[in-house]
Design an enzyme around this catalytic site. Structure first.
Site, short mmCIF file in Angstrom:
data_model
loop_
_atom_site.label_atom_id
_atom_site.label_comp_id
_atom_site.label_asym_id
_atom_site.label_seq_id
_atom_site.Cartn_x
_atom_site.Cartn_y
_atom_site.Cartn_z
N HIS A 37 26.21 20.45 45.56
CA HIS A 37 25.70 21.67 46.19
C HIS A 37 25.44 22.78 45.16
CE1 HIS A 37 25.28 25.07 48.89
NE2 HIS A 37 26.33 25.64 48.33
N GLU B 13 22.17 30.81 51.06
CA GLU B 13 22.66 29.49 51.48
C GLU B 13 21.69 28.73 52.38
OE1 GLU B 13 25.12 27.88 50.21
OE2 GLU B 13 26.21 29.49 49.22
N SER C 296 20.73 21.05 48.94
CA SER C 296 21.72 20.13 48.38
C SER C 296 22.13 19.05 49.36
CB SER C 296 22.98 20.90 47.95
OG SER C 296 23.63 21.47 49.07
N HIS D 243 22.07 25.54 44.06
CA HIS D 243 22.07 26.93 43.59
C HIS D 243 21.40 27.18 42.24
CE1 HIS D 243 24.37 28.96 46.71
NE2 HIS D 243 25.28 27.99 46.71
#
Ligand code: TIH
Ligand code: FE2
Length: 314
Positions: free
Chosen positions: A177, A222, A241, A182
């Site tokens: 993730h 997110e 992700s 990110h």
């Protein structure tokens, strides 16, 4: 990593809040969840080797000190396999469903399926693009600490791998993730300045304002999507992700609503699986202007000392 929902205790409200003036003053020791202690419904709960692995990696993060290199992890063959399969399968979807900023940054990291990249190396790449750096963390931070880190261009990141039995979706942050979701966005200059603005706003936010800021973070950084012509593309790390979540988004499995930064947003949850509603920016540029405006409304309360510490003109 993603921040947990804010839950101020009466004690926290009573104590005067000390605003950190440097990353050293941002606590990364208080972990709210998703660390080495797995709950009964975690897919690794009955896997003793997995649990021990989590303890070891979380302990390394706990003993890390700012300025030291991020500990090197020798990932096991099983972990590399989870990484490699996630990377390969996600990459097929990015061309069609990831936003253009993500795709532009993607090649910078040279991610390969045969090795899990080391956070230290990735942090160097990131520092060379937007000045963001990575700080390893054992699990979910208090949202104030997590967002405060962004004010000092620091991204708190887990280093452990999700359990191999559930590679397509996990409710917790993990190295897949952080790295795949990110880092490419944080290497984009306009996204990075947005993340920085959210961080600076968190330094000024009272408890109520922080709750809204955490939701804005959640529904953009997110789980945000952005319109590109007649398409909807993912820019949120939680979508990018997760093979399952990205397919869910691409298949139109959730409602898409326009984001209004000044309006109340739904409660966030780690427990409800794929998102039922995504919030869309009209364009990345237009969305960034609105988010920056919301952040600026909070930043007005900062002292000159804090403004100088985060690189804002006073
Ligand atoms: N669901 C994401 C994934 O499977 O990669 C991880 C998280 C996103 C947001 C919080 S945890
Ligand atoms: Fe995250």
């Amino acid at each position: 990593v993603a921040p947990a929902p804010a839950s101020p205790s009466p004690l926290q409200q009573a104590a005067p809040r000390r605003v950190p003036l440097g990353i050293q003053e941002v606590d990364n020791g208080a972990i709210l969840g998703f660390s080495a202690e797995l709950s009964e419904d975690h897919p690794g709960f009955h896997d003793a080797a997995y649990k021990q692995r989590r303890v070891n990696i979380c302990n390394l993060a706990r003993s890390h000190r700012i300025g030291e290199p991020i500990p090197h992890i020798s990932y096991t063959a099983e972990e590399v396999a989870v990484w490699g399969s996630a990377l390969t399968r996600l990459e097929h979807l990015f061309q069609q469903h990831a936003c253009k900023e993500f795709q532009r940054s993607w090649p910078l990291f040279d991610l390969r399926p045969d090795a899990v990249p080391q956070l230290e190396d990735l942090s160097q790449v990131l520092q060379g693009t937007t000045g963001f750096r990575i700080r390893p963390v054992a699990g979910l931070l208090h949202p104030r600490d997590f967002l405060n880190g962004l004010a000092f261009r620091t991204f708190h990141s887990t280093q452990y791998m999700r359990h191999s039995s559930k590679p397509d979706y996990t409710p917790e942050p993990d190295v897949i993730h952080e790295v795949i979701g990110h880092l490419p966005m944080l290497a984009d200059p306009s996204f990075a300045s947005l993340a920085h603005a959210i961080g600076v706003a968190s330094l000024a936010a009272d408890e109520e304002q922080l709750k809204h800021l955490v939701k804005l973070y959640w529904y953009t950084v997110e789980f945000g999507v952005v319109r590109e012509g007649s398409d909807v593309k993912a820019f949120g790390a939680g979508i990018l992700s997760s093979y399952g979540e990205l397919q869910h988004m691409a298949a139109g499995g959730a409602e898409v609503a326009p984001l209004d930064v000044w309006q109340p947003l739904p409660k966030i949850s780690y427990k409800d699986g794929y998102q039922k509603r995504y919030f869309a920016l009209e364009s990345f540029e237009a969305g960034a202007v609105e988010l920056q405006a919301y952040c600026a409304s909070l930043q007005a309360g900062l002292t000159d000392e804090v403004r100088a510490a985060v690189g804002l003109a006073s």
